[in-house]
Design a protein around this motif. Sequence first.
Motif, PDB file in Angstrom:
ATOM      1  N   GLU A   1      -6.341  49.477  62.631  1.00 58.25           N
ATOM      2  CA  GLU A   1      -6.387  50.074  63.216  1.00 58.25           C
ATOM      3  C   GLU A   1      -5.143  51.060  63.381  1.00 58.25           C
ATOM      4  OE1 GLU A   1      -8.543  51.719  66.786  1.00 58.25           O
ATOM      5  OE2 GLU A   1      -8.854  50.133  65.849  1.00 58.25           O
TER       6      GLU A   1
ATOM      7  N   SER B   1      -3.585  64.288  67.712  1.00 56.83           N
ATOM      8  CA  SER B   1      -3.151  64.823  69.471  1.00 56.83           C
ATOM      9  C   SER B   1      -2.068  64.860  69.208  1.00 56.83           C
ATOM     10  CB  SER B   1      -3.063  63.022  69.446  1.00 56.83           C
ATOM     11  OG  SER B   1      -1.922  62.363  68.962  1.00 56.83           O
TER      12      SER B   1
ATOM     13  N   GLN C   1     -13.156  70.048  65.762  1.00 54.69           N
ATOM     14  CA  GLN C   1     -12.861  68.718  65.767  1.00 54.69           C
ATOM     15  C   GLN C   1     -11.629  67.927  65.395  1.00 54.69           C
ATOM     16  OE1 GLN C   1     -16.861  68.782  64.103  1.00 54.69           O
ATOM     17  NE2 GLN C   1     -17.386  69.551  66.534  1.00 54.69           N
ATOM     18  N   LEU C   2     -10.958  68.321  65.409  1.00 52.03           N
ATOM     19  CA  LEU C   2      -9.432  66.911  65.099  1.00 52.03           C
ATOM     20  C   LEU C   2      -9.034  65.886  65.934  1.00 52.03           C
ATOM     21  CD1 LEU C   2      -7.561  70.288  63.313  1.00 52.03           C
ATOM     22  CD2 LEU C   2      -9.465  68.611  62.043  1.00 52.03           C
ATOM     23  N   GLN C   3      -9.624  65.628  66.861  1.00 53.55           N
ATOM     24  CA  GLN C   3      -9.372  65.006  67.446  1.00 53.55           C
ATOM     25  C   GLN C   3      -9.138  63.524  67.183  1.00 53.55           C
ATOM     26  OE1 GLN C   3     -12.176  66.656  68.110  1.00 53.55           O
ATOM     27  NE2 GLN C   3     -12.196  67.586  69.978  1.00 53.55           N
ATOM     28  N   ALA C   4      -9.768  63.077  66.717  1.00 54.21           N
ATOM     29  CA  ALA C   4      -9.260  62.005  66.075  1.00 54.21           C
ATOM     30  C   ALA C   4      -8.298  61.636  64.761  1.00 54.21           C
ATOM     31  CB  ALA C   4     -10.822  61.225  64.428  1.00 54.21           C
ATOM     32  N   ASP C   5      -7.550  62.902  64.401  1.00 50.13           N
ATOM     33  CA  ASP C   5      -6.451  62.704  63.075  1.00 50.13           C
ATOM     34  C   ASP C   5      -5.226  63.401  63.742  1.00 50.13           C
ATOM     35  OD1 ASP C   5      -7.708  61.337  61.549  1.00 50.13           O
ATOM     36  OD2 ASP C   5      -9.333  63.063  60.764  1.00 50.13           O
TER      37      ASP C   5
ATOM     38  N   LYS D   1      -1.751  62.269  62.372  1.00 53.25           N
ATOM     39  CA  LYS D   1      -2.472  60.907  61.016  1.00 53.25           C
ATOM     40  C   LYS D   1      -1.855  60.941  60.136  1.00 53.25           C
ATOM     41  CE  LYS D   1      -5.625  58.603  64.458  1.00 53.25           C
ATOM     42  NZ  LYS D   1      -6.644  57.699  65.035  1.00 53.25           N
TER      43      LYS D   1
ATOM     44  N   GLN E   1      -2.956  52.021  60.868  1.00 54.67           N
ATOM     45  CA  GLN E   1      -3.125  53.796  60.449  1.00 54.67           C
ATOM     46  C   GLN E   1      -2.238  54.882  61.430  1.00 54.67           C
ATOM     47  OE1 GLN E   1      -7.030  54.978  61.160  1.00 54.67           O
ATOM     48  NE2 GLN E   1      -7.114  56.036  59.040  1.00 54.67           N
ATOM     49  N   ALA E   2      -2.852  54.238  62.941  1.00 52.37           N
ATOM     50  CA  ALA E   2      -1.957  54.882  63.931  1.00 52.37           C
ATOM     51  C   ALA E   2      -0.630  54.824  63.935  1.00 52.37           C
ATOM     52  CB  ALA E   2      -2.208  54.454  65.640  1.00 52.37           C
TER      53      ALA E   2
ATOM     54  N   ARG F   1       2.068  58.056  60.246  1.00 60.99           N
ATOM     55  CA  ARG F   1       2.085  59.689  60.666  1.00 60.99           C
ATOM     56  C   ARG F   1       3.144  60.562  60.859  1.00 60.99           C
ATOM     57  NH1 ARG F   1       4.352  55.923  64.641  1.00 60.99           N
ATOM     58  NH2 ARG F   1       5.659  57.294  66.624  1.00 60.99           N
TER      59      ARG F   1
END
Length: 251
Positions: free
Chosen positions: A235, A126, A120-124, A139, A238-239, A242
Amino acid sequence: MKNRRKHFDDEHEEHIDESWLIPYADIMTLLLALFIVLFASSVVDKQKFMSIMESFKSELTGTKIESNTTGLSVKPSDLEHSDQAPNEPQQQAQAAEENIEDQELLDLKGRIEKYIADNQLQADVSLQDTKRGVEITFKEVILFDPGRANLKESSYHTLDAIIGLINTVPNPISIEGHTDNVPIRNSTFPSNWELSSARAVSVLHYFEEKNVTKERLQFVGFGEYKPIFPNDSAEHKQANRRVNIVILRNS
């Protein structure tokens, strides 16, 4: 009797061997044919002239030439002995190697995608397949504290899993640091250049400690100058902060 024999001998001596006339006539015939051809070629178009010259060449060298509506072409059987023929196996081998590499990277991408989904790392984290290779984007939040370049201990587990997957292929690895456009000025990092580079180096050293071959590794710091979004919101910023780990294609 003597007079008759002498007369016979004189007649015999006067007879001359004329066998040389045969090759002489052949040579003259060939010369005549050549002059006729040259004369004819002087009044025909370029295509006919080239046809005549190639005909002479084919007779002298044994190369078979075929004519068509657009000009002259060599038969495929003759190309087997040309200088380009040896390149065909090399090109086929290179294409086969590229296909194998593409498949290996595709399989690697699938395994990394599964790991990201399972954890469940999809938010951080890619992943994408690019012309350069398989690109994993972390990220900042998963690897570093704000304004710092030391890896979080909590990131070790994820990096270890990624390293294990990456080591299934021999491709070179590029580690690339990025920041947002918020200025940073302190005694450690005079600018975002230094911060992005230091973060990339931290990841590189971690890979090195985990026995990733040093020759495979390289790093670069891009600072704020390769954002993926405009730095117009929290947002987006933050993206843009990386680190990319790119498993590069060999070709």
